[in-house]
Design a protein around this motif. Structure first.
Motif, PDB file in Angstrom:
ATOM      1  N   ARG A 271       0.838  -1.207   0.000  1.00 51.75           N
ATOM      2  CA  ARG A 271       0.000   0.000   0.000  1.00 51.75           C
ATOM      3  C   ARG A 271       0.874   1.258   0.000  1.00 51.75           C
ATOM      4  O   ARG A 271       0.534   2.258  -0.635  1.00 51.75           O
ATOM      5  CB  ARG A 271      -0.936  -0.017   1.206  1.00 51.75           C
ATOM      6  CG  ARG A 271      -2.045   1.030   1.128  1.00 51.75           C
ATOM      7  CD  ARG A 271      -3.042   0.881   2.257  1.00 51.75           C
ATOM      8  NE  ARG A 271      -3.773  -0.364   2.187  1.00 51.75           N
ATOM      9  CZ  ARG A 271      -4.868  -0.570   1.440  1.00 51.75           C
ATOM     10  NH1 ARG A 271      -5.337   0.422   0.683  1.00 51.75           N
ATOM     11  NH2 ARG A 271      -5.473  -1.730   1.452  1.00 51.75           N
ATOM     12  N   ARG A 272       1.993   1.210   0.693  1.00 54.58           N
ATOM     13  CA  ARG A 272       2.911   2.352   0.669  1.00 54.58           C
ATOM     14  C   ARG A 272       3.470   2.554  -0.739  1.00 54.58           C
ATOM     15  O   ARG A 272       3.556   3.682  -1.232  1.00 54.58           O
ATOM     16  CB  ARG A 272       4.058   2.149   1.656  1.00 54.58           C
ATOM     17  CG  ARG A 272       5.021   3.335   1.701  1.00 54.58           C
ATOM     18  CD  ARG A 272       6.236   3.064   2.562  1.00 54.58           C
ATOM     19  NE  ARG A 272       7.103   2.029   1.985  1.00 54.58           N
ATOM     20  CZ  ARG A 272       8.285   1.691   2.487  1.00 54.58           C
ATOM     21  NH1 ARG A 272       8.723   2.268   3.583  1.00 54.58           N
ATOM     22  NH2 ARG A 272       9.009   0.759   1.909  1.00 54.58           N
ATOM     23  N   VAL A 273       3.861   1.451  -1.405  1.00 56.48           N
ATOM     24  CA  VAL A 273       4.373   1.553  -2.778  1.00 56.48           C
ATOM     25  C   VAL A 273       3.307   2.131  -3.699  1.00 56.48           C
ATOM     26  O   VAL A 273       3.563   3.045  -4.494  1.00 56.48           O
ATOM     27  CB  VAL A 273       4.841   0.173  -3.280  1.00 56.48           C
ATOM     28  CG1 VAL A 273       5.144   0.217  -4.775  1.00 56.48           C
ATOM     29  CG2 VAL A 273       6.075  -0.284  -2.510  1.00 56.48           C
ATOM     30  N   ALA A 274       2.071   1.595  -3.601  1.00 58.70           N
ATOM     31  CA  ALA A 274       0.986   2.082  -4.455  1.00 58.70           C
ATOM     32  C   ALA A 274       0.683   3.542  -4.168  1.00 58.70           C
ATOM     33  O   ALA A 274       0.425   4.335  -5.087  1.00 58.70           O
ATOM     34  CB  ALA A 274      -0.261   1.223  -4.232  1.00 58.70           C
ATOM     35  N   MET A 275       0.732   3.932  -2.895  1.00 56.55           N
ATOM     36  CA  MET A 275       0.453   5.315  -2.519  1.00 56.55           C
ATOM     37  C   MET A 275       1.465   6.263  -3.152  1.00 56.55           C
ATOM     38  O   MET A 275       1.114   7.336  -3.640  1.00 56.55           O
ATOM     39  CB  MET A 275       0.498   5.432  -0.993  1.00 56.55           C
ATOM     40  CG  MET A 275       0.288   6.832  -0.456  1.00 56.55           C
ATOM     41  SD  MET A 275       0.360   6.869   1.362  1.00 56.55           S
ATOM     42  CE  MET A 275       2.117   6.559   1.626  1.00 56.55           C
ATOM     43  N   ARG A 276       2.731   5.840  -3.188  1.00 60.27           N
ATOM     44  CA  ARG A 276       3.767   6.719  -3.714  1.00 60.27           C
ATOM     45  C   ARG A 276       3.801   6.738  -5.234  1.00 60.27           C
ATOM     46  O   ARG A 276       4.096   7.771  -5.845  1.00 60.27           O
ATOM     47  CB  ARG A 276       5.125   6.302  -3.154  1.00 60.27           C
ATOM     48  CG  ARG A 276       5.251   6.580  -1.667  1.00 60.27           C
ATOM     49  CD  ARG A 276       6.554   6.102  -1.086  1.00 60.27           C
ATOM     50  NE  ARG A 276       6.679   6.479   0.320  1.00 60.27           N
ATOM     51  CZ  ARG A 276       7.655   6.081   1.110  1.00 60.27           C
ATOM     52  NH1 ARG A 276       8.603   5.286   0.645  1.00 60.27           N
ATOM     53  NH2 ARG A 276       7.689   6.468   2.365  1.00 60.27           N
ATOM     54  N   PHE A 277       3.527   5.591  -5.870  1.00 56.08           N
ATOM     55  CA  PHE A 277       3.531   5.551  -7.338  1.00 56.08           C
ATOM     56  C   PHE A 277       2.186   5.988  -7.915  1.00 56.08           C
ATOM     57  O   PHE A 277       2.093   6.300  -9.100  1.00 56.08           O
ATOM     58  CB  PHE A 277       3.891   4.148  -7.832  1.00 56.08           C
ATOM     59  CG  PHE A 277       5.370   3.865  -7.791  1.00 56.08           C
ATOM     60  CD1 PHE A 277       6.157   4.004  -8.914  1.00 56.08           C
ATOM     61  CD2 PHE A 277       5.984   3.476  -6.608  1.00 56.08           C
ATOM     62  CE1 PHE A 277       7.526   3.758  -8.873  1.00 56.08           C
ATOM     63  CE2 PHE A 277       7.349   3.221  -6.552  1.00 56.08           C
ATOM     64  CZ  PHE A 277       8.127   3.372  -7.677  1.00 56.08           C
ATOM     65  N   GLY A 278       1.136   5.949  -7.104  1.00 55.16           N
ATOM     66  CA  GLY A 278      -0.126   6.563  -7.477  1.00 55.16           C
ATOM     67  C   GLY A 278      -1.097   5.793  -8.349  1.00 55.16           C
ATOM     68  O   GLY A 278      -1.927   6.431  -9.003  1.00 55.16           O
ATOM     69  N   PRO A 279      -1.083   4.448  -8.413  1.00 55.70           N
ATOM     70  CA  PRO A 279      -2.065   3.747  -9.259  1.00 55.70           C
ATOM     71  C   PRO A 279      -3.407   3.566  -8.551  1.00 55.70           C
ATOM     72  O   PRO A 279      -3.914   2.459  -8.409  1.00 55.70           O
ATOM     73  CB  PRO A 279      -1.378   2.399  -9.508  1.00 55.70           C
ATOM     74  CG  PRO A 279      -0.639   2.125  -8.251  1.00 55.70           C
ATOM     75  CD  PRO A 279      -0.143   3.479  -7.781  1.00 55.70           C
ATOM     76  N   SER A 280      -3.994   4.674  -8.098  1.00 54.32           N
ATOM     77  CA  SER A 280      -5.205   4.597  -7.284  1.00 54.32           C
ATOM     78  C   SER A 280      -6.420   4.192  -8.125  1.00 54.32           C
ATOM     79  O   SER A 280      -6.600   4.683  -9.243  1.00 54.32           O
ATOM     80  CB  SER A 280      -5.483   5.946  -6.627  1.00 54.32           C
ATOM     81  OG  SER A 280      -4.334   6.433  -5.982  1.00 54.32           O
ATOM     82  N   PRO A 281      -7.280   3.328  -7.588  1.00 56.28           N
ATOM     83  CA  PRO A 281      -8.512   2.987  -8.307  1.00 56.28           C
ATOM     84  C   PRO A 281      -9.559   4.066  -8.113  1.00 56.28           C
ATOM     85  O   PRO A 281      -9.646   4.688  -7.039  1.00 56.28           O
ATOM     86  CB  PRO A 281      -8.950   1.685  -7.630  1.00 56.28           C
ATOM     87  CG  PRO A 281      -8.458   1.814  -6.222  1.00 56.28           C
ATOM     88  CD  PRO A 281      -7.160   2.588  -6.312  1.00 56.28           C
ATOM     89  N   SER A 282     -10.354   4.313  -9.115  1.00 51.45           N
ATOM     90  CA  SER A 282     -11.487   5.215  -8.956  1.00 51.45           C
ATOM     91  C   SER A 282     -12.533   4.554  -8.057  1.00 51.45           C
ATOM     92  O   SER A 282     -12.831   3.368  -8.228  1.00 51.45           O
ATOM     93  CB  SER A 282     -12.098   5.518 -10.324  1.00 51.45           C
ATOM     94  OG  SER A 282     -13.418   6.001 -10.188  1.00 51.45           O
TER      95      SER A 282
END
Length: 446
Positions: A271-282
Motif C-alpha cells: 500500500r505504501r508503494v501504491a500510494m507513492r507511485f499513485g495507481p489509485s482505483p477510482s
C-alpha cells in the motif's frame, strides 16, 4: 445454562460473492456499497489527522491511500481468494507492478514462466530491466528442474499465471510452490483467467495472487481495476537483508513492516508503494467491480461450459489446424486441468486457422457476435489476433517458438447462446475457407 452455540457452517462461494465484507461500515445503512466519490476526508482535529496518517486503519485520509468503496472490494476479493487481505489498484498491470516493486530492488532477479501475458513479460524484461532487475524465463513450466536451474543467489520471486494467456497452459502450482518455498522465495501468481471461482492459488501454495479486475471479476467491460491478494504466510524476515522494504528498513517508529504489521507486512508495504507511485482505483470503478463480482460464479461457470463446446466443435473442423484449450484431451496440460480445475477450464482459448493471416483476417471481418478487440472476460464474446497486437513486438522466431502463428486467434467466450456462437464461428470459417481457396461445402446464412 444454555447450550454452546453451534459454529456456523462456512458459507458457499456464491453466497460470499454477494455478502463478504459488504455490511457494517456505512453510517446510513446503505445495503448496496455506496460510491465514496471524494478525493479526501475530513479530520475531526489535528490529533485525528495525525492518527489517520500514522495508522490508516483508524480512518480514511485521502483516496490515493484508501477509500471505503475500494476497501469493500478488497475485503470481498480477499475472502473469495482465501487471503488475509487485498489491495485494490487502478489496473491489472498496476497490480503486477506494485506487487513486484514491493518485493524487488536493483540487483534482484526474477524467474518467470515464458507463457505469460505480454504486458507482464515486457514489464519484467524491459521496464524492470532498466531498473537493474533481471529476469530469466522458463520455457517449460512443467519441468521442475528448469525452475530449479533458473534460480540464483539474487532470485527474489517466482512469477507465473494459473492459466496462461493466450494458449491456455495450466501451471502445476503446488509443484512450483514447493520449489519456491524450499529456496525461501515467494510465488506470485496472476490468476486473472481462472478467477477464484475456478481456482484459488493461495490454497495450492502460492503466496501472492494478482488479478486484472477489469476482466472476469468485473465481467461487464466497463471499468479498469487490479487487485493484489496476500496469503499472509510468507516469512519475509527469514533471510536477513533479502526483502529490505518489508523486513529491513524501519519507519519513524523504529519498526519494520514485519515488526509492525505481522502477517499483513507485505500488504501494508504494498500500500505504501501504491500510494507513492499513485495507481489509485477510482471509487466508481471499485463500485462497478463489486457489482460484477456478485454474479462471478454464474458467469464463469456458463462461460467455461460454452468455451468447452466451442473448442470441441472447432477441433473437428478442417479449416482449423489446432485448438489450445486445456479442457480438451489433446491439450498437453489436460491432466493438470482435470486435477486443478474441476469446475471448468476457463472461458479463454486459442485456435489456429490453416490459412494463416489471410484466413484470420477474413474470419474476424466475417463474425458478428465475436467482437475484435484487446479485452477479455467480458459478458460479450471477443476475438483477437495476437501476432499483430499483443505479440506484435516479438520476432518471427519468437512467435514460432511460443506457438503464436499468423493464423492463431484468441477467443474470450461470453454469455451468448452457445448455438448462436457456433453459427457465428461457422460464418467466420466460411470466410476463411474462401480466402484459403478451399471449396465451400455448405451454404452459411448471412
Amino acid at each position: 445454562m444454555s447450550a454452546p452455540e453451534t459454529p456456523a457452517a462456512p458459507l458457499a462461494f456464491a453466497t460470499r460473492q454477494l455478502h463478504a465484507g459488504a455490511r457494517g461500515f456505512d453510517a446510513h445503512g446503505a445495503r448496496t456499497t455506496p460510491i465514496y466519490l471524494t478525493a479526501g476526508f475530513e479530520f475531526d482535529d489535528i490529533g485525528d489527522g495525525e492518527s489517520r496518517f500514522a495508522d490508516p486503519d483508524t480512518g480514511y485520509s485521502y483516496t490515493r491511500v484508501g477509500n471505503p468503496t475500494a476497501a469493500a472490494a478488497e475485503r470481498r476479493i480477499a475472502d473469495l481468494e482465501g487471503g488475509i487481505g487485498a489491495l485494490l489498484v487502478g489496473s491489472g498491470q498496476a497490480a503486477t507492478s506494485t506487487a513486484l516493486l514491493t518485493i524487488l530492488e536493483a540487483g534482484d532477479h526474477v524467474v518467470a514462466a515464458s507463457a505469460i501475458y505480454e504486458g507482464t513479460r515486457e514489464l519484467l524484461r524491459s521496464d524492470l530491466g532498466r531498473l537493474g532487475i533481471t529476469t530469466d524465463f522458463v520455457d517449460d513450466p512443467r519441468d521442475p528442474a528448469a525452475w530449479e536451474a533458473a534460480i540464483g543467489p539474487r532470485t527474489r520471486a517466482l512469477v507465473a499465471e494459473s492459466i496462461a494467456n493466450p494458449r491456455g497452459g495450466v501451471l502445476d502450482i503446488p509443484a512450483v510452490a514447493d520449489i519456491a518455498h524450499r529456496r525461501g522465495i515467494p510465488l506470485v501468481i496472476d490468476s486473472t483467467l481462472a478467477t477464484p471461482y475456478l481456482l484459488r492459488p493461495l490454497e495450492l501454495g502460492a503466496d501472492i495472487v494478482v488479478h486484472s479486475a477489469s476482466k472476469f471479476l468485473s465481467g461487464h467491460g466497463s471499468a479498469l481495476g487490479g487487485v493484489i491478494v496476500d496469503a499472509g504466510r510468507f516469512a519475509w524476515a527469514a533471510a536477513p537483508g533479502r526483502y529490505r522494504q518489508i523486513a529491513g528498513e524501519t519507519g519513524p517508529d523504529g519498526l519494520t513492516f514485519v515488526e509492525r504489521s505481522g502477517p499483513r507486512a507485505f500488504l501494508d508495504a504494498a500500500r505504501r508503494v501504491a500510494m507513492r507511485f499513485g495507481p489509485s482505483p477510482s471509487p466508481l470503478n471499485a463500485f462497478l467491480l463489486l457489482q460484477g463480482i456478485e454474479t462471478l460464479s454464474l458467469r464463469v461457470e456458463r462461460q467455461s461450459q460454452t468455451a468447452g463446446v466451442l473448442a470441441t466443435w472447432l477441433e473437428s473442423r478442417p479449416e482449423v489446424s489446432g485448438v489450445d484449450y486445456s479442457g480438451l484431451p489433446s491439450h498437453p496440460d489436460h491432466d493438470l486441468a482435470e486435477r486443478l480445475l474441476p469446475r471448468g477450464q476457463g472461458a479463454l482459448f486459442s485456435f489456429t486457422l490453416a490459412g494463416g493471416r489471410a484466413a484470420a483476417e477474413a474470419f474476424t471481418r466475417a463474425v458478428r457476435l465475436f467482437t475484435p478487440m484487446t479485452h477479455l472476460g467480458d459478458v460479450r464474446s471477443l476475438v483477437l489476433h495476437p501476432a499483430t497486437t499483443t505479440h506484435a513486438h516479438r520476432t518471427d522466431d519468437d512467435l514460432r517458438r511460443i506457438g503464436v502463428g499468423p493464423g492463431l486467434l484468441r477467443l474470450s467466450v461470453g454469455l451468448e447462446d452457445a448455438a448462436d456462437l457456433v453459427a457465428d464461428l461457422e460464418r467466420g470459417l466460411h470466410a476463411a475457407r474462401r480466402v484459403a481457396g478451399v471449396a465451400v461445402r455448405e451454404a452459411v446464412p448471412a
